[in-house]
Design a protein around this motif. Structure first.
Motif, PDB file in Angstrom:
ATOM      1  N   LYS A   1     -34.526  21.186  43.355  1.00 24.05           N
ATOM      2  CA  LYS A   1     -34.085  19.750  43.012  1.00 24.05           C
ATOM      3  C   LYS A   1     -33.735  19.456  41.667  1.00 24.05           C
ATOM      4  CE  LYS A   1     -36.072  15.283  42.702  1.00 24.05           C
ATOM      5  NZ  LYS A   1     -37.449  14.386  42.929  1.00 24.05           N
ATOM      6  N   GLN A   2     -34.215  20.280  40.870  1.00 24.32           N
ATOM      7  CA  GLN A   2     -33.981  20.190  39.294  1.00 24.32           C
ATOM      8  C   GLN A   2     -32.990  21.251  38.778  1.00 24.32           C
ATOM      9  OE1 GLN A   2     -34.892  17.727  37.761  1.00 24.32           O
ATOM     10  NE2 GLN A   2     -36.685  16.944  39.215  1.00 24.32           N
ATOM     11  N   LYS A   3     -32.217  21.881  40.059  1.00 28.10           N
ATOM     12  CA  LYS A   3     -31.269  22.930  39.804  1.00 28.10           C
ATOM     13  C   LYS A   3     -31.378  24.192  39.002  1.00 28.10           C
ATOM     14  CE  LYS A   3     -28.209  20.074  41.819  1.00 28.10           C
ATOM     15  NZ  LYS A   3     -28.065  20.259  42.959  1.00 28.10           N
ATOM     16  N   GLY A   4     -32.882  24.431  39.153  1.00 30.11           N
ATOM     17  CA  GLY A   4     -33.539  25.537  38.334  1.00 30.11           C
ATOM     18  C   GLY A   4     -33.653  25.339  36.772  1.00 30.11           C
ATOM     19  N   THR A   5     -33.606  24.139  36.376  1.00 34.71           N
ATOM     20  CA  THR A   5     -33.635  23.967  35.070  1.00 34.71           C
ATOM     21  C   THR A   5     -35.391  23.409  34.579  1.00 34.71           C
ATOM     22  OG1 THR A   5     -33.175  21.553  35.266  1.00 34.71           O
ATOM     23  CG2 THR A   5     -31.468  22.856  34.752  1.00 34.71           C
ATOM     24  N   PHE A   6     -36.032  23.265  35.567  1.00 35.38           N
ATOM     25  CA  PHE A   6     -37.350  23.014  35.230  1.00 35.38           C
ATOM     26  C   PHE A   6     -38.591  24.359  35.175  1.00 35.38           C
ATOM     27  CE2 PHE A   6     -38.312  18.376  36.054  1.00 35.38           C
ATOM     28  CZ  PHE A   6     -37.209  17.987  34.970  1.00 35.38           C
ATOM     29  N   GLY A   7     -39.053  24.485  34.137  1.00 36.98           N
ATOM     30  CA  GLY A   7     -40.111  25.613  34.109  1.00 36.98           C
ATOM     31  C   GLY A   7     -41.352  25.171  34.819  1.00 36.98           C
ATOM     32  N   SER A   8     -42.375  26.039  34.816  1.00 36.15           N
ATOM     33  CA  SER A   8     -43.759  25.792  35.551  1.00 36.15           C
ATOM     34  C   SER A   8     -44.391  24.592  34.945  1.00 36.15           C
ATOM     35  CB  SER A   8     -44.587  26.965  35.429  1.00 36.15           C
ATOM     36  OG  SER A   8     -44.943  27.058  34.007  1.00 36.15           O
ATOM     37  N   LYS A   9     -44.255  24.162  33.578  1.00 33.55           N
ATOM     38  CA  LYS A   9     -45.252  23.129  33.283  1.00 33.55           C
ATOM     39  C   LYS A   9     -44.468  21.655  33.646  1.00 33.55           C
ATOM     40  CE  LYS A   9     -47.260  25.490  28.930  1.00 33.55           C
ATOM     41  NZ  LYS A   9     -47.326  25.397  27.590  1.00 33.55           N
ATOM     42  N   ARG A  10     -42.972  21.721  33.523  1.00 29.83           N
ATOM     43  CA  ARG A  10     -42.374  20.466  33.923  1.00 29.83           C
ATOM     44  C   ARG A  10     -42.357  20.066  35.452  1.00 29.83           C
ATOM     45  NH1 ARG A  10     -36.584  20.357  31.142  1.00 29.83           N
ATOM     46  NH2 ARG A  10     -36.529  18.106  31.555  1.00 29.83           N
ATOM     47  N   ILE A  11     -42.432  21.327  36.261  1.00 23.39           N
ATOM     48  CA  ILE A  11     -42.534  21.156  37.487  1.00 23.39           C
ATOM     49  C   ILE A  11     -44.033  20.723  38.120  1.00 23.39           C
ATOM     50  CG2 ILE A  11     -42.930  22.356  39.932  1.00 23.39           C
ATOM     51  CD1 ILE A  11     -40.586  24.317  38.954  1.00 23.39           C
ATOM     52  N   ALA A  12     -44.943  21.160  37.267  1.00 25.07           N
ATOM     53  CA  ALA A  12     -46.513  20.830  37.376  1.00 25.07           C
ATOM     54  C   ALA A  12     -46.415  19.212  37.155  1.00 25.07           C
ATOM     55  CB  ALA A  12     -47.484  21.722  36.678  1.00 25.07           C
TER      56      ALA A  12
ATOM     57  N   MET B   1     -43.820  30.366  41.331  1.00 21.77           N
ATOM     58  CA  MET B   1     -42.263  30.704  40.999  1.00 21.77           C
ATOM     59  C   MET B   1     -42.181  32.386  40.632  1.00 21.77           C
ATOM     60  SD  MET B   1     -41.838  27.774  38.115  1.00 21.77           S
ATOM     61  CE  MET B   1     -40.290  28.443  37.649  1.00 21.77           C
ATOM     62  N   ALA B   2     -43.221  33.175  40.283  1.00 18.08           N
ATOM     63  CA  ALA B   2     -42.925  34.679  40.105  1.00 18.08           C
ATOM     64  C   ALA B   2     -42.823  35.127  41.468  1.00 18.08           C
ATOM     65  CB  ALA B   2     -44.305  35.130  39.110  1.00 18.08           C
ATOM     66  N   GLU B   3     -43.779  34.850  42.213  1.00 20.64           N
ATOM     67  CA  GLU B   3     -43.927  35.588  43.637  1.00 20.64           C
ATOM     68  C   GLU B   3     -42.676  34.972  44.476  1.00 20.64           C
ATOM     69  OE1 GLU B   3     -47.602  34.119  45.066  1.00 20.64           O
ATOM     70  OE2 GLU B   3     -48.690  35.907  44.221  1.00 20.64           O
ATOM     71  N   SER B   4     -41.928  33.938  44.204  1.00 17.65           N
ATOM     72  CA  SER B   4     -40.916  33.257  44.868  1.00 17.65           C
ATOM     73  C   SER B   4     -39.399  33.515  44.120  1.00 17.65           C
ATOM     74  CB  SER B   4     -40.938  31.906  44.910  1.00 17.65           C
ATOM     75  OG  SER B   4     -42.214  31.592  45.784  1.00 17.65           O
ATOM     76  N   ASN B   5     -39.581  34.503  43.015  1.00 16.20           N
ATOM     77  CA  ASN B   5     -38.527  35.002  42.302  1.00 16.20           C
ATOM     78  C   ASN B   5     -37.534  33.691  41.860  1.00 16.20           C
ATOM     79  OD1 ASN B   5     -39.031  37.652  43.316  1.00 16.20           O
ATOM     80  ND2 ASN B   5     -37.934  36.977  45.516  1.00 16.20           N
TER      81      ASN B   5
ATOM     82  N   TYR C   1     -23.843  48.804  37.164  1.00 17.82           N
ATOM     83  CA  TYR C   1     -24.615  47.538  36.954  1.00 17.82           C
ATOM     84  C   TYR C   1     -26.053  48.092  37.022  1.00 17.82           C
ATOM     85  CZ  TYR C   1     -20.533  44.867  38.250  1.00 17.82           C
ATOM     86  OH  TYR C   1     -19.062  44.281  38.144  1.00 17.82           O
ATOM     87  N   VAL C   2     -26.865  47.587  36.016  1.00 19.18           N
ATOM     88  CA  VAL C   2     -28.128  48.099  35.870  1.00 19.18           C
ATOM     89  C   VAL C   2     -28.764  46.590  35.773  1.00 19.18           C
ATOM     90  CG1 VAL C   2     -29.897  48.897  34.278  1.00 19.18           C
ATOM     91  CG2 VAL C   2     -27.748  50.264  34.647  1.00 19.18           C
ATOM     92  N   TYR C   3     -29.746  46.138  36.721  1.00 26.63           N
ATOM     93  CA  TYR C   3     -30.274  44.965  36.743  1.00 26.63           C
ATOM     94  C   TYR C   3     -31.661  44.906  36.237  1.00 26.63           C
ATOM     95  CZ  TYR C   3     -26.573  44.907  40.130  1.00 26.63           C
ATOM     96  OH  TYR C   3     -25.489  44.804  40.685  1.00 26.63           O
ATOM     97  N   GLU C   4     -32.148  43.729  35.885  1.00 22.29           N
ATOM     98  CA  GLU C   4     -33.452  43.457  35.250  1.00 22.29           C
ATOM     99  C   GLU C   4     -34.835  43.653  36.116  1.00 22.29           C
ATOM    100  OE1 GLU C   4     -36.410  39.726  33.536  1.00 22.29           O
ATOM    101  OE2 GLU C   4     -34.317  39.516  34.206  1.00 22.29           O
ATOM    102  N   ASN C   5     -35.815  44.539  35.579  1.00 27.52           N
ATOM    103  CA  ASN C   5     -36.812  44.774  36.729  1.00 27.52           C
ATOM    104  C   ASN C   5     -37.665  43.538  37.103  1.00 27.52           C
ATOM    105  OD1 ASN C   5     -39.104  45.710  38.321  1.00 27.52           O
ATOM    106  ND2 ASN C   5     -39.661  47.047  36.615  1.00 27.52           N
ATOM    107  N   GLY C   6     -37.020  42.790  37.900  1.00 34.91           N
ATOM    108  CA  GLY C   6     -37.836  41.412  38.267  1.00 34.91           C
ATOM    109  C   GLY C   6     -38.919  41.536  39.255  1.00 34.91           C
ATOM    110  N   LEU C   7     -39.101  42.821  39.901  1.00 35.14           N
ATOM    111  CA  LEU C   7     -40.487  43.050  40.643  1.00 35.14           C
ATOM    112  C   LEU C   7     -41.696  43.267  39.785  1.00 35.14           C
ATOM    113  CD1 LEU C   7     -41.786  43.336  43.184  1.00 35.14           C
ATOM    114  CD2 LEU C   7     -41.310  45.988  42.955  1.00 35.14           C
ATOM    115  N   ASN C   8     -41.499  44.005  38.670  1.00 29.86           N
ATOM    116  CA  ASN C   8     -42.368  44.448  37.631  1.00 29.86           C
ATOM    117  C   ASN C   8     -43.861  44.699  38.149  1.00 29.86           C
ATOM    118  OD1 ASN C   8     -43.248  44.484  34.732  1.00 29.86           O
ATOM    119  ND2 ASN C   8     -43.913  42.557  34.854  1.00 29.86           N
ATOM    120  N   ARG C   9     -43.818  45.643  39.034  1.00 27.74           N
ATOM    121  CA  ARG C   9     -44.882  46.025  39.897  1.00 27.74           C
ATOM    122  C   ARG C   9     -45.824  45.007  40.503  1.00 27.74           C
ATOM    123  NH1 ARG C   9     -46.888  51.262  35.958  1.00 27.74           N
ATOM    124  NH2 ARG C   9     -44.943  52.262  35.590  1.00 27.74           N
ATOM    125  N   GLN C  10     -45.448  43.913  40.803  1.00 26.78           N
ATOM    126  CA  GLN C  10     -46.152  42.891  41.446  1.00 26.78           C
ATOM    127  C   GLN C  10     -45.815  43.181  42.864  1.00 26.78           C
ATOM    128  OE1 GLN C  10     -48.030  40.757  39.621  1.00 26.78           O
ATOM    129  NE2 GLN C  10     -47.397  42.091  38.036  1.00 26.78           N
TER     130      GLN C  10
END
Length: 288
Positions: A56-67, A86-90, A111-120
């Motif tokens: 809804k916020q077009k990805g502009t809100f972080g966890s604190k603002r969403i809470a 958010m982390a588990e939902s990417n 192309y080399v992409y960021e490690n978004g999984l980070n062993r989670q």
């Protein structure tokens, strides 16, 4: 960290793995004895509310603002819980970055992409985190290349292809078949983690990512532990397959490999509370 140990313990001593990752052996064994259970209806509702607010916020809100926004609308949830969802939902809030015209060595090689999984290696819901890799196996002096894709939610192999060539077509078919199996129109909000193999860094893979809208993630260079779950699956396959199908030939390898995959979908796993990946997924579908 415990997930990495769990999937590498077949090949390494547990004490050594714990020492390398800086965790206690007692903590690891306590983790092993905790069976995974499907999320509650309340948990699923919270995840959906966080995701809905994020988009809804077009990805502009972080966890604190969403809470805070959810609290204003009657849903009490800690910002740390939001951050975890958010982390588990990417889901990552938009961050402005400095412009740069520099080209790194990695970029020049593809192309080399960021490690978004980070062993989670845990996923709260299906189709959040997929891991993929390819390997080779020789039969009758001929090499065959195997590409697999697994959903970390229930450890089910949902994409599996065999070819005599390790090209991008093999990877494309694996991902497309996984998408069809899960009946998804696109792969938006699905994180797909791989190593830095040339096919995953290729322009064709980049185009596939844009087409299907998935989020690419990559292990650090020469670090198999960053993709421990799928690495362990291939290790198990190479150990068990010759015993399951000792008379496999070049003409029967694909059929026999698919039989082995079907068997694994029905094999119970302690991590899933002693049910099979297929049944664990079915339980989730019934719950929602």
């Amino acid at each position: 960290m415990y997930e990495a140990i769990e999937y590498l313990r077949k090949d390494y001593i547990v004490e050594r793995l714990c020492a390398v990752l800086g965790v206690s052996k007692s903590g690891y064994y306590a983790y092993r004895n905790r069976p995974k259970s499907p999320p509650s209806k309340e948990e699923i509702e919270k995840v959906e509310k966080v995701r809905k607010e994020f988009f809804k916020q077009k990805g502009t809100f972080g966890s604190k603002r969403i809470a805070k926004e959810l609290k204003a609308n009657g849903t009490i949830i800690n910002h740390k819980k939001v951050a975890k969802i958010m982390a588990e939902s990417n889901l990552r809030a938009v961050v402005r970055r400095k412009k740069s015209t520099k080209v790194t060595k990695e970029q020049s090689a593809g192309y080399v992409y960021e490690n978004g999984l980070n062993r989670q290696f845990d996923a709260l819901l299906p189709n959040q985190k997929w891991v993929t890799d390819k390997t080779e196996i020789s039969i009758d002096n001929q090499k065959f290349y195997i590409s697999s894709l697994m959903d970390l939610y229930n450890r089910e192999v949902i994409g599996f292809e065999v070819s005599t060539s390790p090209n991008t077509d093999l990877i494309r078919e694996t991902i497309q078949n996984a998408r069809k199996k899960r009946k998804l129109k696109s792969l938006e909000n699905v994180l797909i983690h791989s190593d830095q193999g040339s096919v995953y860094r290729s322009f064709e893979y980049h185009k596939l990512m844009k087409q299907l809208k998935f989020t690419p993630s990559m292990s650090r260079k020469a670090n198999c532990w960053d993709n421990a779950v799928i690495e362990s699956f291939f290790s198990q396959l190479k150990t068990e397959f010759p015993h399951f199908y000792p008379n496999t030939t070049a003409g029967t390898i694909e059929r026999n490999l698919r039989k082995y995959i079907r068997y694994n979908k029905k094999r119970i796993q302690k991590k899933l509370g002693y049910v099979s990946p297929s049944k664990f997924y079915s339980q989730f579908k019934k719950a929602v």
